[in-house]
Design a protein around this motif. Structure first.
Motif, mmCIF file in Angstrom:
data_model
loop_
_atom_site.group_PDB
_atom_site.id
_atom_site.type_symbol
_atom_site.label_atom_id
_atom_site.label_comp_id
_atom_site.label_asym_id
_atom_site.label_seq_id
_atom_site.Cartn_x
_atom_site.Cartn_y
_atom_site.Cartn_z
ATOM 1 N N CYS A 177 0.809 -1.221 0.000
ATOM 2 C CA CYS A 177 0.000 0.000 0.000
ATOM 3 C C CYS A 177 0.846 1.277 0.000
ATOM 4 O O CYS A 177 1.958 1.295 0.526
ATOM 5 N N LYS A 178 0.271 2.320 -0.562
ATOM 6 C CA LYS A 178 0.942 3.623 -0.537
ATOM 7 C C LYS A 178 0.938 4.191 0.882
ATOM 8 O O LYS A 178 1.856 4.900 1.270
ATOM 9 N N SER A 198 -9.238 -1.014 -7.615
ATOM 10 C CA SER A 198 -8.434 -1.337 -6.433
ATOM 11 C C SER A 198 -9.285 -1.787 -5.257
ATOM 12 O O SER A 198 -8.775 -2.043 -4.179
ATOM 13 N N SER A 250 -9.698 3.511 0.318
ATOM 14 C CA SER A 250 -9.336 4.809 0.902
ATOM 15 C C SER A 250 -8.553 4.648 2.207
ATOM 16 O O SER A 250 -7.880 5.574 2.648
ATOM 17 N N ASN A 284 -4.840 2.942 0.399
ATOM 18 C CA ASN A 284 -4.453 3.184 -0.989
ATOM 19 C C ASN A 284 -3.590 2.019 -1.496
ATOM 20 O O ASN A 284 -2.393 2.175 -1.759
#
Length: 193
Positions: A61-62, A160, A169, A172
Motif C-alpha cells: 500500500c501507498k 483497487s 481509501s 491506498n
C-alpha cells in the motif's frame, strides 16, 4: 519514489492455486502460513449462480497501516520501489502490524516469534525478475511492476477495491484488479477449498 504493485485479472483466473503454491515453496512456509492466497467466492442464487477467484497477497500500500502500527520500524517501505518490507532482526512479534492491516496480510510465525509477509520477492525484483507468483501463473493472470506502467498496459477497467475488500481509501493499495461482473454481487459466499 516509484510505486510497484500487482495486477490481477480475475476474468482469466481458474482457481488452480499455482501462484499460492509457488509462493509457499519459495518462502518455505509451514502448513497454515500463506503469503499469497487464492479465495473462491460463489455468487448469486438459482437460477443465476456464479463463481470467481481472487488471488491476494500484500498490497504494498501507498499508506500501509502495518508500517504505521509497527513500534520498532521492522515494517517499512523501500524507497526505491514502494514495496512494504520487514526486518526480522528488529521485529519483536508484538502483532501490531497484523491488527492494523485491514487486509490481514502479515503472518505471525509461532516458531520464530516474529512476523513475516510477502516482500514481492524483492531478491528477484532486484535482479530484474518477476515475483514467483507472476511467472508461475499458468493463465498469466498476475503481473507486477510500476503501477503507472500497469495502468497503461491493462487499461482503465481496473479497480483497487471490491465489495469483499476493505475500502481502498484506508491504505491506498498498490493493486489493480480486472474484475468479473459477478464480483460486485451483493450475495456471495466464500467457498472453502
Amino acid at each position: 519514489m516509484s510505486q510497484y504493485g500487482f495486477y490481477f485479472d480475475m476474468t482469466k483466473c481458474i482457481g488452480c492455486r499455482t501462484c499460492q503454491i509457488a509462493c509457499k515453496d519459495k518462502n518455505r512456509l509451514e502448513v497454515g502460513t500463506l503469503f499469497r492466497e487464492v479465495k473462491t467466492f460463489e455468487t448469486g442464487s438459482f437460477p443465476s449462480p456464479g463463481i470467481y477467484h481472487l488471488s491476494t497477497t500484500c498490497n504494498h500500500c501507498k499508506n500501509p497501516k502495518c508500517v504505521e502500527g509497527c513500534p520498532t520500524g521492522a515494517m517499512h517501505k523501500l524507497e526505491a520501489n514502494g514495496i512494504v518490507d520487514y526486518d526480522p532482526n528488529i521485529c519483536i512479534g508484538c502483532k501490531y502490524c497484523i491488527w492494523n492491516c485491514p487486509y490481514e496480510v502479515p503472518q505471525y510465525i509461532e516458531e520464530k516469534g516474529i512476523i513475516n509477509k510477502c516482500d514481492a520477492c524483492k531478491d528477484l525484483v532486484a535482479k530484474g525478475k518477476n515475483p514467483v507468483c507472476v511467472d508461475s501463473c499458468i493463465m498469466r493472470c498476475i503481473d507486477f511492476g510500476e503501477l503507472d506502467d500497469l495502468k497503461r498496459k491493462y487499461g482503465e477497467d481496473v479497480v483497487s477495491e471490491l465489495p469483499i475488500l476493505p475500502s481502498a481509501s484506508i491504505t491506498n493499495p498498490s493493486v489493480l484488479i480486472k474484475p468479473r461482473k459477478n464480483a460486485y454481487s451483493k450475495i456471495y459466499v466464500e467457498r472453502e477449498v
